[in-house]
Enzyme design. Structure first.
Site, PDB file in Angstrom:
ATOM      1  CG  LEU A 157      -8.209 106.161   2.179  1.00  0.00           C
ATOM      2  CD1 LEU A 157      -6.871 106.382   1.518  1.00  0.00           C
ATOM      3  CD2 LEU A 157      -8.036 105.396   3.464  1.00  0.00           C
ATOM      4  N   GLY A 158     -10.288 109.370   4.418  1.00  0.00           N
ATOM      5  CA  GLY A 158     -10.341 110.804   4.744  1.00  0.00           C
ATOM      6  C   GLY A 158     -11.372 111.609   3.987  1.00  0.00           C
TER       7      GLY A 158
ATOM      8  N   GLY B 145     -14.004 114.536   3.335  1.00  0.00           N
ATOM      9  CA  GLY B 145     -14.007 115.886   3.921  1.00  0.00           C
ATOM     10  C   GLY B 145     -12.742 116.632   3.571  1.00  0.00           C
TER      11      GLY B 145
ATOM     12  N   GLY C  71     -11.032 116.163   0.238  1.00  0.00           N
ATOM     13  CA  GLY C  71     -11.875 116.011  -0.942  1.00  0.00           C
ATOM     14  C   GLY C  71     -12.261 114.544  -0.933  1.00  0.00           C
TER      15      GLY C  71
ATOM     16  CG  ASP D 148      -6.635 122.977   5.914  1.00  0.00           C
ATOM     17  OD1 ASP D 148      -7.325 122.218   5.210  1.00  0.00           O
ATOM     18  OD2 ASP D 148      -6.922 123.265   7.097  1.00  0.00           O
TER      19      ASP D 148
HETATM   20  C1  LIG Z   1      -4.523 111.930  -2.214  1.00  0.00           C
HETATM   21  C2  LIG Z   1      -5.019 113.057  -1.315  1.00  0.00           C
HETATM   22  C3  LIG Z   1      -3.857 113.856  -0.834  1.00  0.00           C
HETATM   23  C4  LIG Z   1      -3.569 115.069  -1.460  1.00  0.00           C
HETATM   24  C5  LIG Z   1      -2.447 115.797  -1.063  1.00  0.00           C
HETATM   25  O1  LIG Z   1      -2.197 117.001  -1.654  1.00  0.00           O
HETATM   26  C6  LIG Z   1      -1.605 115.326  -0.058  1.00  0.00           C
HETATM   27  C7  LIG Z   1      -1.902 114.124   0.586  1.00  0.00           C
HETATM   28  C8  LIG Z   1      -3.029 113.380   0.210  1.00  0.00           C
HETATM   29  C9  LIG Z   1      -3.350 112.157   0.978  1.00  0.00           C
HETATM   30  C10 LIG Z   1      -4.531 112.106   1.737  1.00  0.00           C
HETATM   31  C11 LIG Z   1      -4.826 111.001   2.534  1.00  0.00           C
HETATM   32  C12 LIG Z   1      -3.929 109.918   2.553  1.00  0.00           C
HETATM   33  C13 LIG Z   1      -3.860 108.687   3.241  1.00  0.00           C
HETATM   34  C14 LIG Z   1      -4.840 108.157   4.225  1.00  0.00           C
HETATM   35  O2  LIG Z   1      -5.853 108.764   4.429  1.00  0.00           O
HETATM   36  N1  LIG Z   1      -4.490 107.015   4.889  1.00  0.00           N
HETATM   37  C15 LIG Z   1      -5.303 106.387   5.851  1.00  0.00           C
HETATM   38  C16 LIG Z   1      -4.906 105.208   6.410  1.00  0.00           C
HETATM   39  C17 LIG Z   1      -5.686 104.567   7.385  1.00  0.00           C
HETATM   40  C18 LIG Z   1      -6.859 105.155   7.783  1.00  0.00           C
HETATM   41  C19 LIG Z   1      -7.707 104.520   8.842  1.00  0.00           C
HETATM   42  N2  LIG Z   1      -7.251 106.322   7.241  1.00  0.00           N
HETATM   43  C20 LIG Z   1      -6.496 106.929   6.295  1.00  0.00           C
HETATM   44  N3  LIG Z   1      -2.742 108.046   2.906  1.00  0.00           N
HETATM   45  N4  LIG Z   1      -2.090 108.814   2.031  1.00  0.00           N
HETATM   46  C21 LIG Z   1      -2.756 109.963   1.778  1.00  0.00           C
HETATM   47  C22 LIG Z   1      -2.441 111.074   0.989  1.00  0.00           C
END
Ligand SMILES: CCc1cc(O)ccc1-c1ccc2c(C(=O)Nc3ccc(C)nc3)n[nH]c2c1
Length: 298
Positions: A21-22, A24, A27, A142
């Site tokens: 996921l995500g 960049g 992390g 950020d």
């Molecule tokens: C664990 C890293 C983190 C660390 C922090 O301190 C706070 C939030 C997060 C975090 C980061 C990303 C996500 C995601 C997602 O990226 N969801 C998705 C869904 C669908 C698509 C296409 N892309 C993406 N969901 N919950 C998430 C929580």
């Protein structure tokens, strides 16, 4: 819903990797299913692995986990727990999985019902999440559309607290030593020039997020591109931050997004006051956005 919804320790052996996921800004974050029954009925989670080799990171990472596990707000991504992988003697952060991804992807696809009312609803939710962070004496550092996740068509949550800092009790701001690779186009002037961060520098970043919202996160209108146009391309990439600081000092600001209501642009401009004291607090910003939302209803 499992019996231990707030489970805090996840066993590595029950994690089923699904996808990345995500990349960049988060992390390395992975989508996994925590499936102790092994029948694919387990919950989906987002897990952030710590790069085990960088020791310094471990302390920062533990602080990130400590900070996040203390946050309880509808507009902040929920902490689920940690996963210790002995083999790799490292710890991973487990967060709730939000199925629609970040605002960037969601708005680019622009479901037809995302009108100005919906954008203002998202803006007021981000304000409330930031107001909660401020009440915990936390600065995000950020805040950007890429770090706002979409839980549903009616709910967004603030994410990625990797850079979040706790303001010392005797100070109104936090000064970082190594600015690192900083998203300067979302930074307040005092953050660009002195690496000073405060609730009011988060307010400046909120103004940028409001601009991203009303630009529907279109790539051609993104803050970096518009700032580079404002600076002028004749700088051949020399010290962009100094040029950005100078045009901001000369009162240049991001132009109003196409079809952006004047009232919304005036809220952005309030967030972009040169003096941090003149920028509204998140509490009054939430009201300003609500009022604009009400007027939009009439
Ligand atoms: C664990 C890293 C983190 C660390 C922090 O301190 C706070 C939030 C997060 C975090 C980061 C990303 C996500 C995601 C997602 O990226 N969801 C998705 C869904 C669908 C698509 C296409 N892309 C993406 N969901 N919950 C998430 C929580």
């Amino acid at each position: 819903q499992s019996y231990h919804p707030e489970q805090t320790v996840y066993e590595e052996r029950h994690l089923r990797y699904i996808s990345a996921l995500g990349k960049g800004n988060f992390g390395s974050v992975e989508l996994c299913r925590y499936d102790p029954l092994g029948d694919n009925t387990g919950e989906l989670i987002a897990i952030k692995r710590l790069q085990p080799n960088k020791q310094g990171n471990l302390a920062d990472f533990r602080r990130e986990i400590e900070t996040i596990s203390s946050l309880h707000c509808d507009f902040i991504v929920k902490y689920r727990g940690v996963c210790y992988s002995m083999g790799r003697c490292s710890v991973s952060l487990v967060m709730e999985y939000l199925p629609h991804g970040s605002l960037i992807g969601y708005l680019e696809k622009r479901p037809s019902h995302v009108n100005h009312r919906r954008l203002l609803l998202f803006a007021s939710q981000i304000c409330k999440g930031m107001e909660y962070l401020q009440s915990m004496r936390l600065i995000h550092r950020d805040l950007a559309a890429r770090n706002v996740l979409v839980a549903s068509d009616m709910l967004v949550k603030i994410a990625d607290f990797g850079l979040t800092k706790i303001i010392p009790y005797d100070k109104e701001y936090y000064k970082v030593s190594q600015p690192g690779e900083s998203p300067i186009f979302w930074y307040a002037p005092e953050s660009i020039s002195e690496s000073k961060f405060s609730h009011k520098s988060d307010v400046w970043s909120f103004g940028i997020v409001l601009h991203e919202l009303f630009s529907y996160c279109e790539l051609s209108l993104n803050p970096k591109k518009l700032c580079m146009q404002g600076i002028g391309s004749d700088i051949q990439g020399h010290c962009t931050s100094m040029h950005l600081f100078n045009i901001l000092k000369d009162s240049w600001r991001l132009p109003a997004p196409p079809f952006c209501p004047p009232k919304v642009y005036s809220i952005m401009m309030k967030c972009w006051a040169w003096e941090s004291e003149e920028r509204p607090a998140f509490s009054s910003l939430a009201e300003l956005v609500e009022v604009t939302l009400q007027e939009d209803r009439e």
